[in-house]
Motif scaffolding. Sequence first.
Motif, PDB file in Angstrom:
ATOM      1  N   ALA A   1      -5.466 117.573  40.801  1.00  0.00           N
ATOM      2  CA  ALA A   1      -5.523 116.149  41.131  1.00  0.00           C
ATOM      3  C   ALA A   1      -6.103 115.339  39.977  1.00  0.00           C
ATOM      4  O   ALA A   1      -5.635 114.241  39.665  1.00  0.00           O
ATOM      5  CB  ALA A   1      -6.355 115.945  42.404  1.00  0.00           C
ATOM      6  N   ALA A   2      -7.125 115.889  39.312  1.00  0.00           N
ATOM      7  CA  ALA A   2      -7.721 115.190  38.170  1.00  0.00           C
ATOM      8  C   ALA A   2      -6.709 115.027  37.047  1.00  0.00           C
ATOM      9  O   ALA A   2      -6.616 113.966  36.417  1.00  0.00           O
ATOM     10  CB  ALA A   2      -8.948 115.944  37.676  1.00  0.00           C
ATOM     11  N   ASP A   3      -5.935 116.082  36.779  1.00  0.00           N
ATOM     12  CA  ASP A   3      -4.869 115.990  35.784  1.00  0.00           C
ATOM     13  C   ASP A   3      -3.929 114.837  36.104  1.00  0.00           C
ATOM     14  O   ASP A   3      -3.582 114.023  35.245  1.00  0.00           O
ATOM     15  CB  ASP A   3      -4.034 117.283  35.760  1.00  0.00           C
ATOM     16  N   ARG A   4      -3.482 114.797  37.334  1.00  0.00           N
ATOM     17  CA  ARG A   4      -2.464 113.815  37.723  1.00  0.00           C
ATOM     18  C   ARG A   4      -3.007 112.385  37.669  1.00  0.00           C
ATOM     19  O   ARG A   4      -2.270 111.445  37.423  1.00  0.00           O
ATOM     20  CB  ARG A   4      -1.932 114.129  39.120  1.00  0.00           C
ATOM     21  N   LEU A   5      -4.307 112.240  37.889  1.00  0.00           N
ATOM     22  CA  LEU A   5      -4.897 110.908  37.848  1.00  0.00           C
ATOM     23  C   LEU A   5      -5.104 110.416  36.416  1.00  0.00           C
ATOM     24  O   LEU A   5      -4.876 109.240  36.123  1.00  0.00           O
ATOM     25  CB  LEU A   5      -6.238 110.902  38.586  1.00  0.00           C
ATOM     26  N   VAL A   6      -5.540 111.314  35.521  1.00  0.00           N
ATOM     27  CA  VAL A   6      -5.984 110.876  34.197  1.00  0.00           C
ATOM     28  C   VAL A   6      -4.950 111.104  33.102  1.00  0.00           C
ATOM     29  O   VAL A   6      -4.661 110.197  32.300  1.00  0.00           O
ATOM     30  CB  VAL A   6      -7.308 111.570  33.823  1.00  0.00           C
ATOM     31  N   GLN A   7      -4.370 112.285  33.042  1.00  0.00           N
ATOM     32  CA  GLN A   7      -3.552 112.635  31.889  1.00  0.00           C
ATOM     33  C   GLN A   7      -2.339 111.713  31.648  1.00  0.00           C
ATOM     34  O   GLN A   7      -2.035 111.393  30.497  1.00  0.00           O
ATOM     35  CB  GLN A   7      -3.088 114.091  31.995  1.00  0.00           C
TER      36      GLN A   7
ATOM     37  N   LEU B   1       2.437  96.835  42.990  1.00  0.00           N
ATOM     38  CA  LEU B   1       3.676  97.597  42.851  1.00  0.00           C
ATOM     39  C   LEU B   1       4.258  97.483  41.449  1.00  0.00           C
ATOM     40  O   LEU B   1       4.836  98.450  40.925  1.00  0.00           O
ATOM     41  CB  LEU B   1       4.692  97.126  43.895  1.00  0.00           C
ATOM     42  N   LEU B   2       4.103  96.340  40.819  1.00  0.00           N
ATOM     43  CA  LEU B   2       4.570  96.187  39.437  1.00  0.00           C
ATOM     44  C   LEU B   2       3.763  97.091  38.499  1.00  0.00           C
ATOM     45  O   LEU B   2       4.320  97.683  37.563  1.00  0.00           O
ATOM     46  CB  LEU B   2       4.437  94.727  38.999  1.00  0.00           C
ATOM     47  N   GLY B   3       2.464  97.188  38.749  1.00  0.00           N
ATOM     48  CA  GLY B   3       1.656  98.099  37.945  1.00  0.00           C
ATOM     49  C   GLY B   3       2.070  99.543  38.141  1.00  0.00           C
ATOM     50  O   GLY B   3       2.187 100.313  37.179  1.00  0.00           O
ATOM     51  N   ALA B   4       2.318  99.926  39.389  1.00  0.00           N
ATOM     52  CA  ALA B   4       2.777 101.290  39.668  1.00  0.00           C
ATOM     53  C   ALA B   4       4.135 101.549  39.033  1.00  0.00           C
ATOM     54  O   ALA B   4       4.420 102.665  38.582  1.00  0.00           O
ATOM     55  CB  ALA B   4       2.839 101.514  41.175  1.00  0.00           C
ATOM     56  N   ALA B   5       4.966 100.513  38.973  1.00  0.00           N
ATOM     57  CA  ALA B   5       6.292 100.664  38.352  1.00  0.00           C
ATOM     58  C   ALA B   5       6.168 101.041  36.883  1.00  0.00           C
ATOM     59  O   ALA B   5       6.994 101.793  36.355  1.00  0.00           O
ATOM     60  CB  ALA B   5       7.087  99.371  38.507  1.00  0.00           C
ATOM     61  N   GLY B   6       5.139 100.522  36.208  1.00  0.00           N
ATOM     62  CA  GLY B   6       4.926 100.904  34.815  1.00  0.00           C
ATOM     63  C   GLY B   6       4.669 102.389  34.669  1.00  0.00           C
ATOM     64  O   GLY B   6       5.147 103.024  33.718  1.00  0.00           O
ATOM     65  N   ARG B   7       3.929 102.960  35.609  1.00  0.00           N
ATOM     66  CA  ARG B   7       3.689 104.401  35.586  1.00  0.00           C
ATOM     67  C   ARG B   7       4.984 105.171  35.842  1.00  0.00           C
ATOM     68  O   ARG B   7       5.221 106.223  35.254  1.00  0.00           O
ATOM     69  CB  ARG B   7       2.634 104.770  36.629  1.00  0.00           C
ATOM     70  N   VAL B   8       5.827 104.642  36.735  1.00  0.00           N
ATOM     71  CA  VAL B   8       7.102 105.300  37.020  1.00  0.00           C
ATOM     72  C   VAL B   8       7.968 105.320  35.760  1.00  0.00           C
ATOM     73  O   VAL B   8       8.555 106.357  35.399  1.00  0.00           O
ATOM     74  CB  VAL B   8       7.840 104.588  38.171  1.00  0.00           C
ATOM     75  N   VAL B   9       8.066 104.175  35.087  1.00  0.00           N
ATOM     76  CA  VAL B   9       8.865 104.087  33.862  1.00  0.00           C
ATOM     77  C   VAL B   9       8.353 105.083  32.821  1.00  0.00           C
ATOM     78  O   VAL B   9       9.132 105.813  32.186  1.00  0.00           O
ATOM     79  CB  VAL B   9       8.833 102.652  33.303  1.00  0.00           C
TER      80      VAL B   9
ATOM     81  N   GLY C   1       7.258 113.227  32.781  1.00  0.00           N
ATOM     82  CA  GLY C   1       6.110 113.407  33.657  1.00  0.00           C
ATOM     83  C   GLY C   1       6.467 113.311  35.124  1.00  0.00           C
ATOM     84  O   GLY C   1       7.608 113.086  35.512  1.00  0.00           O
ATOM     85  N   ARG C   2       5.473 113.454  35.957  1.00  0.00           N
ATOM     86  CA  ARG C   2       5.625 113.389  37.405  1.00  0.00           C
ATOM     87  C   ARG C   2       5.255 111.980  37.861  1.00  0.00           C
ATOM     88  O   ARG C   2       4.200 111.457  37.509  1.00  0.00           O
ATOM     89  CB  ARG C   2       4.697 114.430  38.035  1.00  0.00           C
ATOM     90  N   TRP C   3       6.123 111.361  38.650  1.00  0.00           N
ATOM     91  CA  TRP C   3       5.828 109.984  39.062  1.00  0.00           C
ATOM     92  C   TRP C   3       5.561 109.841  40.551  1.00  0.00           C
ATOM     93  O   TRP C   3       4.876 108.901  40.971  1.00  0.00           O
ATOM     94  CB  TRP C   3       6.975 109.050  38.658  1.00  0.00           C
ATOM     95  N   TRP C   4       6.050 110.741  41.384  1.00  0.00           N
ATOM     96  CA  TRP C   4       5.832 110.621  42.823  1.00  0.00           C
ATOM     97  C   TRP C   4       4.931 111.746  43.302  1.00  0.00           C
ATOM     98  O   TRP C   4       5.190 112.909  42.994  1.00  0.00           O
ATOM     99  CB  TRP C   4       7.165 110.655  43.582  1.00  0.00           C
ATOM    100  N   PRO C   5       3.888 111.432  44.027  1.00  0.00           N
ATOM    101  CA  PRO C   5       3.420 110.093  44.410  1.00  0.00           C
ATOM    102  C   PRO C   5       2.357 109.537  43.470  1.00  0.00           C
ATOM    103  O   PRO C   5       1.664 108.584  43.790  1.00  0.00           O
ATOM    104  CB  PRO C   5       2.841 110.332  45.800  1.00  0.00           C
ATOM    105  N   ASP C   6       2.237 110.162  42.280  1.00  0.00           N
ATOM    106  CA  ASP C   6       1.117 109.852  41.400  1.00  0.00           C
ATOM    107  C   ASP C   6       1.028 108.377  41.015  1.00  0.00           C
ATOM    108  O   ASP C   6      -0.068 107.829  40.867  1.00  0.00           O
ATOM    109  CB  ASP C   6       1.217 110.708  40.132  1.00  0.00           C
TER     110      ASP C   6
END
Length: 375
Positions: free
Chosen positions: A169-175, A320-328, A335-340
């Motif tokens: 979980a720490a990996d997925r949050l920070v890396q 949601l726009l901020g989360a979209a940046g992570r998805v892109v 990388g993994r985007w869901w649900p991170d």
Amino acid sequence: MTYLVALALGVAVLTGHTLVNATRWLRRPAAPPAGVAEPVAVLLPLRDEAARVGPCLRALLAQRDVSDLRIVVLDDGSTDGTADVVRTIAGDDPRVTLLTGAPPPPGWLGKPYACWQLATRADPAATALVFVDADVVLAPHAVAAAVAELRAAGAALLSPYPRIVVATAADRLVQPLLQWLWLTFLPLRAVERSSRPSLAAAGGQFLVMDRAGYLRAGGHGAVADRILEDIELARAVKRSGGRVALADGSRLADCRMYADWPQLRDGYSKSLWATFGHPAAATVVVALLLLFYTAPPLLAVAALAAGSVPAALVALAAYLLGAAGRVVTARATGGRWWPDALAHPVSVGLLGWLTLRSYHLRKRRLLSWRGRPVS
């Protein structure tokens, strides 16, 4: 309400910049059809890496499409049998040279000195230098593709960022924040075209350099006391008149940087103070990050509780726009985007805490890494 609209528009602009970088300007190296004919030296610094060096070294030995490849390994004072693991894997392969590193002299940090020893003791005929960390596992065509891209870019330094492997979980949050930060806030086109050292970035896990450009910049001797030696090396290259280029290396390399939360926490803490510089600058940057990416979901809940549905919807849109940046970013870099991506506000908040911890430990002179002080 006006404030919330402005906040949402600001996040939209930043996410739009992420999209442009990821789809238009980000280089994606591919294996050259004819291979690479020039001599290449792969340089691997190791300090207490017995548990991780195996996959890395085996992947280096499996490289193809490079007609003249040499692998130089430096054991930097390891106490866990790292050198024995290297000898067992390399056997009598003539491509591998194992060096015993000297302790860093005054004014040098450990990794820059290890890299400097490797670069200066590698075969002088090698025209390209490839620095690789022990936590990186290269695809069989990675060295050929990266060297070919270095030449195609006309650069002295190419940084193909590996795919970050996440397991906790720490990996997925920070890396994933590593790629997200430079895709969101770095103008990649300007990084390549501008001669300004401030517009430079690099990742030391996998770094490809023209040897002449490396020496002209002073090599790691120019960044001897820098904890972020990779970024500072890119700046030194620009100061010497060379060009730098960033690339998506997710098809070329995998990297699992830290094995657990304590390693991740301490790894970021040792260097975040150097990323931001003066504490005042860090305060401003972290405050803006929290405002744009951590505050929106909290504001949405607060607005909904106050009965202001329109305000809640605008704040939700900003989130949601901020989360979209992570998805892109995730889709662009393997990388993994869901649900991170939905936890992006938590990620940014955690980055703020790690930054605070970094400055606190530096002030108390408690920062160290692999048994050596770093400040």
